[in-house]
Design an enzyme around this catalytic site. Structure first.
Site, mmCIF file in Angstrom:
data_model
loop_
_atom_site.group_PDB
_atom_site.id
_atom_site.type_symbol
_atom_site.label_atom_id
_atom_site.label_comp_id
_atom_site.label_asym_id
_atom_site.label_seq_id
_atom_site.Cartn_x
_atom_site.Cartn_y
_atom_site.Cartn_z
ATOM 1 N N ARG A 50 40.697 33.515 32.853
ATOM 2 C CA ARG A 50 40.336 34.900 33.192
ATOM 3 C C ARG A 50 39.228 34.880 34.250
ATOM 4 O O ARG A 50 38.666 33.834 34.551
ATOM 5 C CB ARG A 50 39.881 35.657 31.937
ATOM 6 C CG ARG A 50 38.896 34.833 31.122
ATOM 7 C CD ARG A 50 37.937 35.612 30.351
ATOM 8 N NE ARG A 50 37.064 36.385 31.176
ATOM 9 C CZ ARG A 50 36.024 35.863 31.857
ATOM 10 N NH1 ARG A 50 35.731 34.566 31.821
ATOM 11 N NH2 ARG A 50 35.277 36.645 32.596
ATOM 12 N N GLY A 51 38.948 36.093 34.764
ATOM 13 C CA GLY A 51 37.968 36.182 35.853
ATOM 14 C C GLY A 51 38.726 36.104 37.167
ATOM 15 O O GLY A 51 39.681 35.322 37.311
ATOM 16 N N ALA A 52 38.288 36.924 38.137
ATOM 17 C CA ALA A 52 39.092 37.135 39.345
ATOM 18 C C ALA A 52 39.489 35.858 40.089
ATOM 19 O O ALA A 52 40.687 35.604 40.306
ATOM 20 C CB ALA A 52 38.365 38.110 40.258
ATOM 21 N N GLN A 222 33.250 39.002 26.333
ATOM 22 C CA GLN A 222 33.055 37.898 27.300
ATOM 23 C C GLN A 222 31.576 37.560 27.468
ATOM 24 O O GLN A 222 31.224 36.416 27.736
ATOM 25 C CB GLN A 222 33.658 38.276 28.667
ATOM 26 C CG GLN A 222 35.173 38.295 28.717
ATOM 27 C CD GLN A 222 35.751 39.668 28.427
ATOM 28 O OE1 GLN A 222 35.143 40.469 27.717
ATOM 29 N NE2 GLN A 222 36.927 39.952 28.953
ATOM 30 N N ASP A 263 36.106 42.373 40.499
ATOM 31 C CA ASP A 263 37.530 42.016 40.474
ATOM 32 C C ASP A 263 38.273 42.481 41.723
ATOM 33 O O ASP A 263 39.264 41.883 42.120
ATOM 34 C CB ASP A 263 38.191 42.584 39.220
ATOM 35 C CG ASP A 263 37.758 41.783 38.008
ATOM 36 O OD1 ASP A 263 36.713 42.117 37.423
ATOM 37 O OD2 ASP A 263 38.421 40.778 37.689
ATOM 38 N N ASN A 273 35.126 46.236 38.323
ATOM 39 C CA ASN A 273 34.695 45.094 37.498
ATOM 40 C C ASN A 273 34.903 45.486 36.040
ATOM 41 O O ASN A 273 35.368 46.593 35.735
ATOM 42 C CB ASN A 273 33.229 44.741 37.800
ATOM 43 C CG ASN A 273 32.837 43.402 37.186
ATOM 44 O OD1 ASN A 273 33.530 42.406 37.375
ATOM 45 N ND2 ASN A 273 31.759 43.358 36.422
ATOM 46 N N LYS A 274 34.580 44.596 35.160
ATOM 47 C CA LYS A 274 34.803 44.798 33.725
ATOM 48 C C LYS A 274 34.305 46.162 33.246
ATOM 49 O O LYS A 274 33.235 46.612 33.668
ATOM 50 C CB LYS A 274 34.110 43.650 32.974
ATOM 51 C CG LYS A 274 34.169 43.708 31.474
ATOM 52 C CD LYS A 274 35.572 43.824 30.924
ATOM 53 C CE LYS A 274 36.522 42.748 31.419
ATOM 54 N NZ LYS A 274 37.947 43.065 31.129
HETATM 55 O O1 MRU Z 1 39.157 40.689 31.826
HETATM 56 P P1 MRU Z 1 38.405 39.574 32.461
HETATM 57 O O2 MRU Z 1 37.612 38.769 31.496
HETATM 58 O O3 MRU Z 1 39.279 38.734 33.364
HETATM 59 O O4 MRU Z 1 37.363 40.307 33.415
HETATM 60 C C1 MRU Z 1 36.558 39.528 34.234
HETATM 61 C C2 MRU Z 1 35.534 40.322 34.918
HETATM 62 O O5 MRU Z 1 35.547 41.527 34.918
HETATM 63 C C3 MRU Z 1 34.528 39.582 35.700
HETATM 64 O O6 MRU Z 1 33.310 40.249 35.679
HETATM 65 C C4 MRU Z 1 35.058 39.519 37.126
HETATM 66 O O7 MRU Z 1 36.239 38.804 37.235
HETATM 67 C C5 MRU Z 1 34.049 39.095 38.077
HETATM 68 S S1 MRU Z 1 33.582 37.421 38.016
HETATM 69 C C6 MRU Z 1 34.604 36.776 39.195
#
Ligand code: MRU
Length: 371
Positions: A50-52, A222, A263, A273-274
């Protein structure tokens, strides 16, 4: 320095993808082997990875898996395998642009190499034509090299972002409190240090003493599970708070800066973002605290004018009705579970990228920095 690797390709063109299972952290270190496109898709959907940036890297390797069975067949089979795999993986998660950007890059590399079937009648004459097989293997090698390049470029971008961010925040007083939301550390990158946390890691390397406050980040925690784990592993002073404590902690004067990842960033700087990031940015503004976003240039989507056009993933209701496997809401409760929100550019003090910082956040400054 990390004892774990978030994403690793094992072997050559016939190899497989190995992912650190982030759903099991921090209590268990378990690796998942992906040997089919469906394994990769499920791992992205379930947030094993996970994470962009990380999902972009994983999807790129996923394309390499998708073509393995077609490599020994004819050119048409290869072309189909690439197209079908790319289309399939692109649907895994919608918000982070890194995923579709990585897939588009893989697709265009394949397109540039061409397919013998499109070059002459000889190519499709047999299901197992040695000319085609040789060409297909060349395509497979080139695609694996591209996936590896996406991975290593991401690592370099994380390092550059960390340097620019640490320069920007160098004047924070020793002992300053930094609030972060979700997880934006090494777990969001194939092999780099991540985005927002990379800046914090770099400040710590430079000798700055910081106190990081991590929002737990409901519903999937997270912040509690992953950010606290990463910070504690690196010996950075940190405290976990629940999301709803952020305003109080700001009013108590414990936070001097907020930094998150992103993201997808629209052309005008609006940032997805989240879920919860927008609330934190609004609170930061209300308390006069600077709000920074750290994101590689691959997270910008200049084809989208403003944040309202960013697709927001909605996730399963059980993520809210249940805490871990324990049901907390009444059976049948109606749920709305957007996984991301959009912070308007006007609330962002600066965006820290691998090419330097953008401040004030405005379309012209973004285009100047990116092009
Ligand atoms: O749903 P997730 O855990 O993939 O969400 C991730 C986030 O929102 C992070 O803050 C985001 O990817 C930025 S870090 C590269």
């Amino acid at each position: 320095m990390d004892a774990y690797s978030t994403i690793r390709w094992s072997g050559d063109v016939d190899g497989h993808l190995v992912l650190l299972d982030q759903t099991r952290l921090p209590t268990e270190i378990v690796y998942v082997e992906c040997r089919s496109v469906s394994d990769v898709d499920q791992s992205i959907r379930r947030l094993v990875v996970r994470g962009a940036p990380a999902i972009g890297v994983a999807a790129a390797y996923g394309v390499c898996i998708g073509i393995q069975e077609a490599t020994g067949l004819n050119a048409e089979a290869m072309r189909l395998a690439i197209n079908v795999t790319c289309d399939f993986l692109e649907g895994s998660r919608p918000t982070a642009v890194n995923l579709s950007a990585a897939i588009n890059r893989m697709q265009s590399v394949a397109d540039q190499l061409g397919f013998p079937a499109l070059l002459g009648p000889r190519a499709t004459s047999s299901k197992f034509d040695s000319h085609n097989v040789t060409h297909n293997i060349k395509v497979a090698r080139r695609l694996l090299a591209e996936a590896r390049a996406i991975d290593s470029e991401d690592r370099e971008m994380c390092a550059a972002m960390a340097r620019h961010g640490a320069d920007l925040l160098a004047n924070l007083p020793d002992g300053a409190g930094i609030l972060t939301h979700c997880n934006a550390g090494a777990l969001v990158s194939g092999s780099g240090d991540g985005t927002a946390l990379a800046v914090i890691f770099e400040l710590a390397r430079r000798g700055k003493r910081l106190h990081v406050l991590a929002d737990e980040t409901r519903p999937l925690m997270q912040g509690a599970r992953l950010t606290m784990w990463e910070l504690m592993q690196r010996g950075i002073e940190c405290t976990l708070i629940c999301d709803s404590a952020a305003a109080q902690v700001m009013r108590e004067g414990r936070i001097q800066a907020v930094i998150t990842g992103a993201d997808r960033i629209a052309a005008n700087g609006d940032t997805a973002n989240k879920i919860g990031t927008y609330s934190v940015a609004t609170l930061a503004r209300a308390h006069g605290i600077p709000f920074y976003v750290a994101a590689p240039t691959t997270t910008f989507d200049l084809s989208i004018a403003e944040g309202a056009k960013i697709p927001i993933e909605e996730r399963a209701s059980e993520e809210i009705t249940n805490i871990v496997d324990h049901q907390v809401a009444p059976h049948g409760a109606r749920v709305y579970n957007p996984a991301f929100d959009v912070t308007p550019a006007a609330l962002i003090t600066a965006i820290i990228t691998d090419r330097g910082c953008i401040s004030p956040v405005a379309e012209s400054a973004i285009r100047d920095r990116l092009t």
